[in-house]
Design a protein around this motif. Structure first.
Motif, PDB file in Angstrom:
ATOM      1  N   LEU A   9       2.360  15.363  -7.740  1.00  0.00           N
ATOM      2  CA  LEU A   9       2.432  16.075  -6.470  1.00  0.00           C
ATOM      3  C   LEU A   9       3.863  16.218  -5.949  1.00  0.00           C
ATOM      4  CD1 LEU A   9      -0.660  14.411  -4.744  1.00  0.00           C
ATOM      5  CD2 LEU A   9      -0.545  16.645  -5.871  1.00  0.00           C
ATOM      6  N   MET A  10       4.736  15.346  -6.396  1.00  0.00           N
ATOM      7  CA  MET A  10       6.117  15.374  -5.954  1.00  0.00           C
ATOM      8  C   MET A  10       6.994  16.213  -6.895  1.00  0.00           C
ATOM      9  SD  MET A  10       8.237  12.014  -4.759  1.00  0.00           S
ATOM     10  CE  MET A  10       8.765  11.536  -6.387  1.00  0.00           C
ATOM     11  N   CYS A  11       6.484  16.517  -8.077  1.00  0.00           N
ATOM     12  CA  CYS A  11       7.288  17.191  -9.106  1.00  0.00           C
ATOM     13  C   CYS A  11       7.935  18.502  -8.654  1.00  0.00           C
ATOM     14  CB  CYS A  11       6.465  17.423 -10.363  1.00  0.00           C
ATOM     15  SG  CYS A  11       6.076  15.891 -11.242  1.00  0.00           S
ATOM     16  N   PRO A  12       7.211  19.412  -7.994  1.00  0.00           N
ATOM     17  CA  PRO A  12       7.869  20.674  -7.609  1.00  0.00           C
ATOM     18  C   PRO A  12       9.087  20.467  -6.718  1.00  0.00           C
ATOM     19  CG  PRO A  12       5.489  20.874  -7.383  1.00  0.00           C
ATOM     20  CD  PRO A  12       5.787  19.422  -7.668  1.00  0.00           C
ATOM     21  N   VAL A  13       9.001  19.540  -5.786  1.00  0.00           N
ATOM     22  CA  VAL A  13      10.124  19.277  -4.887  1.00  0.00           C
ATOM     23  C   VAL A  13      11.263  18.621  -5.658  1.00  0.00           C
ATOM     24  CG1 VAL A  13      10.848  18.059  -2.800  1.00  0.00           C
ATOM     25  CG2 VAL A  13       8.548  19.008  -2.947  1.00  0.00           C
ATOM     26  N   GLU A  66      12.957  20.399 -17.183  1.00  0.00           N
ATOM     27  CA  GLU A  66      12.080  20.743 -18.311  1.00  0.00           C
ATOM     28  C   GLU A  66      11.609  19.512 -19.081  1.00  0.00           C
ATOM     29  OE1 GLU A  66      14.134  23.455 -20.851  1.00  0.00           O
ATOM     30  OE2 GLU A  66      14.316  24.976 -19.281  1.00  0.00           O
ATOM     31  N   LYS A  67      12.417  18.478 -19.102  1.00  0.00           N
ATOM     32  CA  LYS A  67      12.120  17.305 -19.928  1.00  0.00           C
ATOM     33  C   LYS A  67      11.650  16.090 -19.126  1.00  0.00           C
ATOM     34  CE  LYS A  67      15.440  18.809 -23.325  1.00  0.00           C
ATOM     35  NZ  LYS A  67      16.691  18.592 -23.994  1.00  0.00           N
ATOM     36  N   CYS A  68      11.530  16.245 -17.816  1.00  0.00           N
ATOM     37  CA  CYS A  68      11.198  15.092 -16.987  1.00  0.00           C
ATOM     38  C   CYS A  68       9.686  14.914 -16.873  1.00  0.00           C
ATOM     39  CB  CYS A  68      11.796  15.245 -15.586  1.00  0.00           C
ATOM     40  SG  CYS A  68      11.449  13.816 -14.538  1.00  0.00           S
ATOM     41  N   PHE A  69       9.212  13.806 -17.398  1.00  0.00           N
ATOM     42  CA  PHE A  69       7.810  13.419 -17.254  1.00  0.00           C
ATOM     43  C   PHE A  69       7.727  11.976 -16.759  1.00  0.00           C
ATOM     44  CE2 PHE A  69       7.881  16.701 -20.525  1.00  0.00           C
ATOM     45  CZ  PHE A  69       6.977  17.600 -19.988  1.00  0.00           C
ATOM     46  N   PHE A  70       8.796  11.507 -16.130  1.00  0.00           N
ATOM     47  CA  PHE A  70       8.904  10.124 -15.710  1.00  0.00           C
ATOM     48  C   PHE A  70       7.725   9.672 -14.864  1.00  0.00           C
ATOM     49  CE2 PHE A  70      10.245   7.013 -12.490  1.00  0.00           C
ATOM     50  CZ  PHE A  70      10.573   5.966 -13.325  1.00  0.00           C
ATOM     51  N   CYS A  71       7.390  10.436 -13.857  1.00  0.00           N
ATOM     52  CA  CYS A  71       6.354  10.017 -12.911  1.00  0.00           C
ATOM     53  C   CYS A  71       4.957  10.001 -13.527  1.00  0.00           C
ATOM     54  CB  CYS A  71       6.361  10.943 -11.682  1.00  0.00           C
ATOM     55  SG  CYS A  71       7.884  10.827 -10.720  1.00  0.00           S
ATOM     56  N   LEU A  75       0.829  -1.213   0.000  1.00  0.00           N
ATOM     57  CA  LEU A  75       0.000   0.000   0.000  1.00  0.00           C
ATOM     58  C   LEU A  75       0.856   1.253   0.000  1.00  0.00           C
ATOM     59  CD1 LEU A  75      -2.793  -1.120   2.487  1.00  0.00           C
ATOM     60  CD2 LEU A  75      -3.146  -0.448   0.093  1.00  0.00           C
ATOM     61  N   PHE A  76       1.981   1.202   0.710  1.00  0.00           N
ATOM     62  CA  PHE A  76       2.859   2.375   0.714  1.00  0.00           C
ATOM     63  C   PHE A  76       3.430   2.630  -0.681  1.00  0.00           C
ATOM     64  CE2 PHE A  76       6.114   5.358   1.334  1.00  0.00           C
ATOM     65  CZ  PHE A  76       5.665   6.146   2.383  1.00  0.00           C
ATOM     66  N   CYS A  77       3.871   1.576  -1.334  1.00  0.00           N
ATOM     67  CA  CYS A  77       4.397   1.745  -2.692  1.00  0.00           C
ATOM     68  C   CYS A  77       3.315   2.289  -3.622  1.00  0.00           C
ATOM     69  CB  CYS A  77       4.954   0.430  -3.224  1.00  0.00           C
ATOM     70  SG  CYS A  77       6.522  -0.030  -2.460  1.00  0.00           S
ATOM     71  N   GLN A  78       2.100   1.797  -3.460  1.00  0.00           N
ATOM     72  CA  GLN A  78       0.975   2.285  -4.262  1.00  0.00           C
ATOM     73  C   GLN A  78       0.701   3.760  -3.957  1.00  0.00           C
ATOM     74  OE1 GLN A  78      -2.490  -0.193  -3.846  1.00  0.00           O
ATOM     75  NE2 GLN A  78      -3.693   1.033  -5.275  1.00  0.00           N
ATOM     76  N   THR A  79       0.826   4.143  -2.703  1.00  0.00           N
ATOM     77  CA  THR A  79       0.634   5.539  -2.303  1.00  0.00           C
ATOM     78  C   THR A  79       1.675   6.426  -2.965  1.00  0.00           C
ATOM     79  OG1 THR A  79      -0.285   4.847  -0.182  1.00  0.00           O
ATOM     80  CG2 THR A  79       0.507   7.114  -0.322  1.00  0.00           C
ATOM     81  N   CYS A  80       2.917   6.020  -2.903  1.00  0.00           N
ATOM     82  CA  CYS A  80       3.994   6.800  -3.511  1.00  0.00           C
ATOM     83  C   CYS A  80       3.808   6.903  -5.021  1.00  0.00           C
ATOM     84  CB  CYS A  80       5.347   6.178  -3.166  1.00  0.00           C
ATOM     85  SG  CYS A  80       6.733   7.258  -3.550  1.00  0.00           S
ATOM     86  N   THR A  81       3.429   5.810  -5.649  1.00  0.00           N
ATOM     87  CA  THR A  81       3.182   5.817  -7.090  1.00  0.00           C
ATOM     88  C   THR A  81       2.048   6.780  -7.439  1.00  0.00           C
ATOM     89  OG1 THR A  81       3.972   3.553  -7.333  1.00  0.00           O
ATOM     90  CG2 THR A  81       2.532   4.387  -9.076  1.00  0.00           C
ATOM     91  N   THR A  82       0.979   6.763  -6.663  1.00  0.00           N
ATOM     92  CA  THR A  82      -0.150   7.661  -6.899  1.00  0.00           C
ATOM     93  C   THR A  82       0.290   9.115  -6.759  1.00  0.00           C
ATOM     94  OG1 THR A  82      -1.720   6.001  -6.133  1.00  0.00           O
ATOM     95  CG2 THR A  82      -2.481   8.283  -6.118  1.00  0.00           C
ATOM     96  N   ILE A  83       1.075   9.403  -5.748  1.00  0.00           N
ATOM     97  CA  ILE A  83       1.582  10.761  -5.544  1.00  0.00           C
ATOM     98  C   ILE A  83       2.428  11.203  -6.730  1.00  0.00           C
ATOM     99  CG2 ILE A  83       3.194  12.115  -4.129  1.00  0.00           C
ATOM    100  CD1 ILE A  83       2.082  10.448  -1.704  1.00  0.00           C
ATOM    101  N   ARG A  84       3.280  10.305  -7.212  1.00  0.00           N
ATOM    102  CA  ARG A  84       4.120  10.633  -8.370  1.00  0.00           C
ATOM    103  C   ARG A  84       3.279  10.827  -9.619  1.00  0.00           C
ATOM    104  NH1 ARG A  84       6.982   5.877  -8.178  1.00  0.00           N
ATOM    105  NH2 ARG A  84       7.265   6.062 -10.404  1.00  0.00           N
ATOM    106  N   GLU A  85       2.327   9.911  -9.872  1.00  0.00           N
ATOM    107  CA  GLU A  85       1.510   9.989 -11.082  1.00  0.00           C
ATOM    108  C   GLU A  85       0.670  11.264 -11.123  1.00  0.00           C
ATOM    109  OE1 GLU A  85      -0.657   6.312 -10.947  1.00  0.00           O
ATOM    110  OE2 GLU A  85       0.938   5.206 -11.987  1.00  0.00           O
TER     111      GLU A  85
END
Length: 126
Positions: free
Chosen positions: A104-108, A119-124, A91-101
């Motif tokens: 929400l983590m992008c600005p940090v 500028e080119k990162c769209f990985f998450c 569930l934690f991994c799923q939570t982190c994945t959801t946050i990335r998708e």
């Protein structure tokens, strides 16, 4: 190069633990020591999470229903089956994945990246 998982450890992990600690004490009636034991933390850490001295304002997840739902599932799993760590980890991994998708983590993450990478990162979100 900064990897999303590195940023997650520094931002997502404390933010999720803070929400979990506050939720367990407020909604499930456990005291700080019981909550600390359940989460594998010190009572002092739980106190700082509850007091918003730690884990707050790292990543904006408190108003994201999908994330809060996953955190609630982790809490219920810990309370009902404290020895079933596998489900909590999944569930934690799923939570982190959801946050990335959700980006929400992008600005940090982008703050620590070189501008060319940021500028080119769209990985998450791919």
């Amino acid at each position: 190069m900064i990897l999303p998982c590195e940023v997650g450890v520094k931002t997502v992990l404390p933010a999720v633990k803070a929400i979990m600690a506050r939720n367990i004490v407020t909604n499930h009636g456990l005291n700080e020591k019981q909550t600390a034991d359940l989460l594998g933390l010190s009572q002092s850490a739980v106190s700082r999470y509850i007091g918003r001295e730690r884990g707050s304002n790292l990543v904006a997840i408190e108003n994201t229903p999908e994330v809060l739902n996953l955190i609630d599932q982790m809490i219920l799993s810990l309370i009902k089956e404290p020895d079933n760590k596998r489900q909590v980890l999944e569930l934690f991994c799923q939570t982190c994945t959801t946050i990335r998708e959700k980006g929400l983590m992008c600005p940090v993450c982008q703050k620590d990246m070189s501008p060319i990478w940021a500028e080119k990162c769209f990985f998450c979100r791919e």
